[in-house]
Design an enzyme around this catalytic site. Structure first.
Site, PDB file in Angstrom:
ATOM      1  N   ILE A   1       0.202  -2.495  -2.530  1.00 32.71           N
ATOM      2  CA  ILE A   1      -1.206  -2.159  -2.335  1.00 32.71           C
ATOM      3  C   ILE A   1      -1.384  -0.657  -2.154  1.00 32.71           C
ATOM      4  O   ILE A   1      -2.282  -0.048  -2.747  1.00 32.71           O
ATOM      5  CB  ILE A   1      -1.778  -2.932  -1.135  1.00 32.71           C
ATOM      6  CG1 ILE A   1      -1.752  -4.437  -1.412  1.00 32.71           C
ATOM      7  CG2 ILE A   1      -3.199  -2.476  -0.817  1.00 32.71           C
ATOM      8  CD1 ILE A   1      -2.131  -5.305  -0.229  1.00 32.71           C
TER       9      ILE A   1
ATOM     10  N   ASP B   1       6.339   6.317   4.065  1.00 31.65           N
ATOM     11  CA  ASP B   1       6.937   4.991   3.919  1.00 31.65           C
ATOM     12  C   ASP B   1       8.441   5.183   3.973  1.00 31.65           C
ATOM     13  O   ASP B   1       9.010   5.854   3.112  1.00 31.65           O
ATOM     14  CB  ASP B   1       6.531   4.360   2.583  1.00 31.65           C
ATOM     15  CG  ASP B   1       6.948   2.891   2.486  1.00 31.65           C
ATOM     16  OD1 ASP B   1       8.075   2.578   2.920  1.00 31.65           O
ATOM     17  OD2 ASP B   1       6.169   2.078   1.976  1.00 31.65           O
TER      18      ASP B   1
ATOM     19  N   CYS C   1      -7.388  -1.772   6.047  1.00 33.58           N
ATOM     20  CA  CYS C   1      -7.567  -3.065   5.379  1.00 33.58           C
ATOM     21  C   CYS C   1      -6.282  -3.875   5.439  1.00 33.58           C
ATOM     22  O   CYS C   1      -6.098  -4.804   4.646  1.00 33.58           O
ATOM     23  CB  CYS C   1      -7.966  -2.862   3.913  1.00 33.58           C
ATOM     24  SG  CYS C   1      -9.652  -2.338   3.679  1.00 33.58           S
TER      25      CYS C   1
ATOM     26  N   ASP D   1     -11.585  -3.471   8.023  1.00 36.15           N
ATOM     27  CA  ASP D   1     -11.743  -4.823   7.496  1.00 36.15           C
ATOM     28  C   ASP D   1     -10.994  -5.835   8.355  1.00 36.15           C
ATOM     29  O   ASP D   1     -11.142  -7.035   8.167  1.00 36.15           O
ATOM     30  CB  ASP D   1     -11.226  -4.882   6.050  1.00 36.15           C
ATOM     31  CG  ASP D   1     -11.496  -6.220   5.380  1.00 36.15           C
ATOM     32  OD1 ASP D   1     -12.640  -6.711   5.478  1.00 36.15           O
ATOM     33  OD2 ASP D   1     -10.561  -6.777   4.765  1.00 36.15           O
TER      34      ASP D   1
ATOM     35  N   GLU E   1      -9.352 -11.910  15.610  1.00 35.03           N
ATOM     36  CA  GLU E   1     -10.256 -12.424  14.590  1.00 35.03           C
ATOM     37  C   GLU E   1     -10.433 -13.927  14.767  1.00 35.03           C
ATOM     38  O   GLU E   1      -9.483 -14.610  15.156  1.00 35.03           O
ATOM     39  CB  GLU E   1      -9.707 -12.113  13.196  1.00 35.03           C
ATOM     40  CG  GLU E   1      -9.625 -10.634  12.896  1.00 35.03           C
ATOM     41  CD  GLU E   1      -9.150 -10.338  11.467  1.00 35.03           C
ATOM     42  OE1 GLU E   1      -8.913 -11.298  10.701  1.00 35.03           O
ATOM     43  OE2 GLU E   1      -9.028  -9.154  11.116  1.00 35.03           O
TER      44      GLU E   1
ATOM     45  N   HIS F   1     -12.821  -9.118   7.233  1.00 33.18           N
ATOM     46  CA  HIS F   1     -11.567  -9.449   6.549  1.00 33.18           C
ATOM     47  C   HIS F   1     -11.833  -9.916   5.111  1.00 33.18           C
ATOM     48  O   HIS F   1     -11.456 -11.024   4.707  1.00 33.18           O
ATOM     49  CB  HIS F   1     -10.785 -10.514   7.320  1.00 33.18           C
ATOM     50  CG  HIS F   1      -9.301 -10.401   7.119  1.00 33.18           C
ATOM     51  ND1 HIS F   1      -8.392 -10.670   8.092  1.00 33.18           N
ATOM     52  CD2 HIS F   1      -8.572 -10.044   6.036  1.00 33.18           C
ATOM     53  CE1 HIS F   1      -7.163 -10.493   7.632  1.00 33.18           C
ATOM     54  NE2 HIS F   1      -7.249 -10.117   6.374  1.00 33.18           N
TER      55      HIS F   1
ATOM     56  N   GLY G   1     -10.751  -8.226   2.362  1.00 31.74           N
ATOM     57  CA  GLY G   1      -9.845  -7.562   1.420  1.00 31.74           C
ATOM     58  C   GLY G   1      -9.484  -8.392   0.213  1.00 31.74           C
ATOM     59  O   GLY G   1      -9.376  -7.885  -0.900  1.00 31.74           O
ATOM     60  N   ALA G   2      -9.287  -9.697   0.406  1.00 34.47           N
ATOM     61  CA  ALA G   2      -8.870 -10.563  -0.697  1.00 34.47           C
ATOM     62  C   ALA G   2     -10.030 -11.358  -1.282  1.00 34.47           C
ATOM     63  O   ALA G   2      -9.828 -12.224  -2.128  1.00 34.47           O
ATOM     64  CB  ALA G   2      -7.791 -11.526  -0.220  1.00 34.47           C
TER      65      ALA G   2
END
Length: 525
Positions: A151, A170, A229, A255, A260, A278, A280-281
């Protein structure tokens, strides 16, 4: 004929795939736990999203269940240990919503910088507050991407299309991969210092939880913007609120939240915060993709036994499993050892199989090794997707086999190369099935790897063993086993100590400060 239940709302394409493959399918979204428990015993497969909770009670009633397929990446709603105990394969679709999530991050960033939600509400209210909403351009700004995986790489690509400069942190990002992506690889503190906008795309692990909190905010530019996100626990929400109130942070776009569904949150009601539930998807394309993928994976398993994107089992045939299981455990421990020692981006992995192990199917063994190697920072890695993750990150993986025995009848040696050189670790099996470490950095040392261990590299000088033992004893840490190895008298030495409880940070720092200690790390297996 296998029978599958789809218990959550899902694209009709999933049911069509099952039917086209000759699998009987029932679609019953919205069942209560009691209703699901009453019928689950009739099914071989269960296809879910996030609403259905696959609990111990459900699994206990699922007398014929062979596979649970999650259309999406998160499997928090599945009791994985209970599924494993019942012999149920749990699959997910880890890459089906990557583009959608990346696009949502970019959308949130633009909405935040141009204050679109607040301006929209104001305009709908009949206010023409043109001078109130002064936006910020993205062109020429520096975007800091934390987590340059699947992502994060897509976000970087889209940001470059907006003429942003992209820097990335990373630990597993190689310089070659960074160059291919057009991303400047930096350390985390440098990212904090330089980024105008910071976006998170890393899993939630013990190492990343609270990665953006009070301390991180002090290192950032004044007026920085935050986008999340990924997972709610990555950002300490009370610290973000304080940073917004002080002006350190100019805006945030979220997001995901620590708890939650987020019905109440200290950040809600602040116009500087863009919040979505939420999503994102949540696109038509992503939902179609994950539905198609989970149906294909489940059908393949039910009809042919093929296992794809499994969370709790390796890709191993029934005949191979008894022989491979102890080697896979050894390989995962060796990988975990090297992974917990990793400090920079990995470039390559070489696995040498010698003796008896070289005659076996080593692919699942290598997958287990990569899982252990990558998991310290990527908790979503499993034995199926670990080779894919390594390939995406340009980590070369080489297998070398020799049926000739070394000092041991069977041995696995792992050599990992990174920007600072490389390191090696080797192990064998004793009594046929017990993993045993036999060398680190070509220094002979025999030890069984346990849950809590202290790893020390030191100069071989008198008084070291006493110093370590005294430090642990005074801290109430009991030593279960003590293993030593050295290159030569007076040269570099290695020490592995099994302890009865996890080492506190304060104790570890005491060990690190002892005379002749070069490195001291807390390891867990």
């Amino acid at each position: 004929m296998p029978k599958v239940l789809i218990s959550d709302k899902m694209s009709p394409a999933a049911a069509e795939i099952f039917a086209s493959r000759g699998i009987e399918v029932d679609v019953k979204p919205g069942m209560t736990p009691d209703e699901l428990r009453a019928v689950i015993g009739a099914y071989d497969g269960l296809a879910i999203r996030s609403a259905t909770k696959v609990t111990k009670d459900i699994l206990a009633a699922a007398t014929n269940l062979r596979v649970v397929g999650r259309a999406g990446i998160g499997v928090d709603n599945v009791d994985i240990p209970a599924a494993s105990a019942h012999g149920v394969v749990v699959m997910n679709t880890p890459f089906g919503n990557s583009i959608t999530t990346a696009e949502h991050a970019i959308s949130l960033m633009l909405s935040m910088l141009r204050q679109i939600p607040a301006a929209n509400a104001s305009t709908h209210a009949g206010k023409w507050e043109k001078n109130r909403f002064m936006g910020v351009e993205v062109t020429g700004k520096t975007l800091g991407v934390i987590g340059v995986g699947n992502i994060g790489a897509i976000v970087a690509d889209r940001a470059q299309g907006l003429k942003m400069k992209v820097i990335g942190f990373d630990p597993f990002l190689s310089p070659e991969r960074a160059q291919d992506l057009g991303v400047e690889k930096v350390e985390l503190d440098e990212l904090f210092r330089r980024a105008d906008v910071i976006t998170l795309h890393t899993p939630l692990t013990d190492g990343t939880r609270g990665i953006i909190g009070a301390d991180a905010f002090t290192k950032m530019k004044d007026g920085v913007y935050i986008v999340n996100c990924a997972r709610g626990g990555l950002v300490v929400e009370k610290d973000l609120k304080a940073a917004l109130d002080s002006g350190k942070v100019a805006g945030a776009a979220l997001d995901v939240f620590a708890e939650e569904p987020a019905k109440e949150n200290a950040l809600f009601g602040d116009e500087r915060v863009v919040a979505t539930p939420h999503l994102g998807a949540s696109t038509v394309e992503a939902q179609e993709n994950v539905a198609l993928q989970v149906a294909e994976q489940m059908a393949d398993y039910l009809l042919t036994g093929a296992i794809t994107n499994a969370i709790n089992v390796p890709s191993v045939t029934a005949e191979e499993a008894p022989k491979l299981k102890p080697y896979m455990k050894l390989a995962e421990q060796l990988g975990s050892f090297a992974g917990q020692l990793a400090e920079t981006g990995l470039r390559g992995v070489t696995v040498e199989y010698s003796g008896q192990v070289a005659t076996l199917n080593t692919r699942p063994i290598t997958a287990a090794l990569l899982t252990g190697l990558l998991r310290p920072l990527l908790d979503s890695v499993n034995m199926v997707n670990a080779p894919i993750v390594a390939k995406e990150r340009n980590i070369s993986v080489t297998e070398v086999r020799s049926d000739k025995a070394t000092d041991f009848q069977t041995q696995i040696k792992l050599t990992v190369s990174d920007e600072r050189g490389g390191r090696s670790v080797a192990g064998t099996l004793i009594a046929g099935n017990r993993p045993r470490l036999v060398s680190v950095e070509d220094v002979a040392i025999e030890a069984e790897l346990a849950e809590n261990m202290l790893f020390v590299v030191n100069n071989d000088k008198p008084g070291f063993i006493g110093g370590v033992g005294r430090t642990l004893g005074e801290s109430g840490i009991n030593i279960a086993s003590f293993h030593l190895g050295r290159q030569a008298p007076g040269a570099r030495a290695i020490c592995l100590i099994e302890v009865d409880q996890p080492l506190r940070e304060a104790v570890l720092k005491q060990v690190q400060g002892l005379p002749n200690v070069i490195t001291a790390l807390s390891l867990s297996f």
